[in-house]
Design an enzyme around this catalytic site. Structure first.
Site, PDB file in Angstrom:
ATOM      1  N   LYS A   1      40.282  56.757   0.953  1.00 32.89           N
ATOM      2  CA  LYS A   1      41.040  55.513   1.126  1.00 32.89           C
ATOM      3  C   LYS A   1      42.096  55.384   0.027  1.00 32.89           C
ATOM      4  CE  LYS A   1      37.209  53.260   3.453  1.00 32.89           C
ATOM      5  NZ  LYS A   1      36.013  52.409   3.369  1.00 32.89           N
TER       6      LYS A   1
ATOM      7  N   GLN B   1      32.951  48.477  -0.586  1.00 34.20           N
ATOM      8  CA  GLN B   1      32.433  49.658   0.104  1.00 34.20           C
ATOM      9  C   GLN B   1      30.922  49.509   0.318  1.00 34.20           C
ATOM     10  OE1 GLN B   1      34.313  52.299   1.265  1.00 34.20           O
ATOM     11  NE2 GLN B   1      32.446  53.127   2.180  1.00 34.20           N
TER      12      GLN B   1
ATOM     13  N   ASP C   1      38.758  44.607   5.529  1.00 37.59           N
ATOM     14  CA  ASP C   1      37.775  45.216   6.419  1.00 37.59           C
ATOM     15  C   ASP C   1      37.480  44.343   7.640  1.00 37.59           C
ATOM     16  OD1 ASP C   1      36.848  47.726   6.077  1.00 37.59           O
ATOM     17  OD2 ASP C   1      35.233  47.235   4.695  1.00 37.59           O
TER      18      ASP C   1
END
Ligand code: NDP
Length: 294
Positions: free
Chosen positions: A57, A101, A124
């Protein structure tokens, strides 16, 4: 790469194209906003799979001209410390996207942390406000993996209206939001899970079959309707008899490729699309800044 019958849904190629488009958007907007977009990826502990995803990422971020505010914390970091970091990032004008994460070490409450993220910076798309907007079919930041699947289907002009779509898996991360997106696209949607009876009978009905389960090669050719579109979200590491490890999806690729019309590879299918949608969400939040300036 062409298989016997199935055409590949090439997520890697599409993700590269999206990244080029986002890079051009950033170049265009930066003089007006006065800074590049910023993404903060928070990682706790040293899970090797998570570390690899985070590196991917951050690399993608840099590649398209996005500033990365990633922070890696030791396993013993407390809930209060992480909340404090999130609050600072919420206030930080240089940051357009924040993501935690997952999975987190057991002593941390992931849901409570996700709730702390400013919904406008929720890269997200997992904040309840954004999930609620999805439920109501309102615009908002969408969960990256399901959004990536939808974008891939759109790219290959796969029509969803009035089609039978079956999603195997009902997680809040993939299965449920994807089912809602398919419903919004006018598919007739069935969600299957670990308590569903006779899974093959359900999957065999699917014009569009999505596997988001986390069970290596669960979906075999016998479970797939000839001519179906099969999307494999699963990423599973398996070790063969010789001790060699490799990644496989939830779909038995070789056999299903003989039955399906379209199929995603693993790796190179949904995985790169997830990262592309994360960048897309961050650039969308960034563009909003321009609108609020006007
Ligand atoms: P979860 O473990 O949260 O959910 C798995 C779902 O599969 C559950 O709903 C479970 O049912 C269902 N399930 C489990 N076993 C069976 C079975 N035998 N038959 C039918 N349904 C079953 O996983 P995630 O949704 O987070 O992830 C799914 C997969 O996708 C994983 O392999 C993960 O690594 C991968 N993934 C890939 C991403 C990408 O970028 N490509 C991103 C995110 C995930 P129940 O609810 O009843 O327990």
């Amino acid at each position: 790469m062409e298989t016997n019958t199935a055409k590949l849904l090439d997520g890697k190629a599409l993700a590269t194209k999206i990244q080029q488009e986002l890079s051009a958007t950033i170049t265009r907007l930066q003089p007006h906003i006065g800074r590049p977009p910023g993404l903060a990826v928070l990682m706790v502990g040293d899970n090797p799979a998570s570390a690899a995803y985070v590196r991917g990422k951050e690399r993608a971020c840099t590649k398209i001209g996005m500033a990365s505010f990633g922070k890696h914390f030791p396993t013993q970091t407390t809930q209060a410390e992480l909340e404090e970091v999130i609050h600072h990032l919420n206030q930080d004008e240089r940051v357009d996207g924040i993501l935690v994460q997952l999975p987190l070490p057991n002593h941390l409450d992931a849901i409570s942390l996700l709730h702390q993220i400013d919904p406008g910076k929720d890269a997200d798309g997992l904040h309840p406000v954004n999930l609620g907007k999805l439920l109501r079919s309102e615009p908002g930041l969408r969960s990256c993996t399901p959004a990536g699947v939808m974008r891939l289907l759109q790219e290959y002009e796969i029509s969803l209206r009035s089609k039978q779509a079956v999603v195997v898996g009902r997680s809040i991360l993939v299965g449920k939001p994807l089912a809602l997106m398919l419903l919004q696209a006018d598919a007739t949607v069935t969600i299957a899970h670990s308590r569903s009876h006779n899974l093959p009978a359900i999957t065999k009905n699917a014009d569009i079959l999505i596997a988001a389960v986390g069970r290596p090669e669960l979906i075999t050719a016998q479970m797939v309707k000839p001519g179906a579109v099969v999307v494999d979200v699963g990423i599973n590491r398996v070790t063969d008899d010789n001790g060699n490890s490799r990644l496989v999806g939830d779909v038995q690729f070789e056999s299903v490729a003989n039955v399906a019309e379209f199929l995603t590879p693993v790796p190179g299918g949904v995985g790169p699309m997830t990262v592309a949608m994360l960048l897309q969400n961050t650039v969308d939040s960034y563009s909003q800044r321009l609108k609020t300036k006007e």
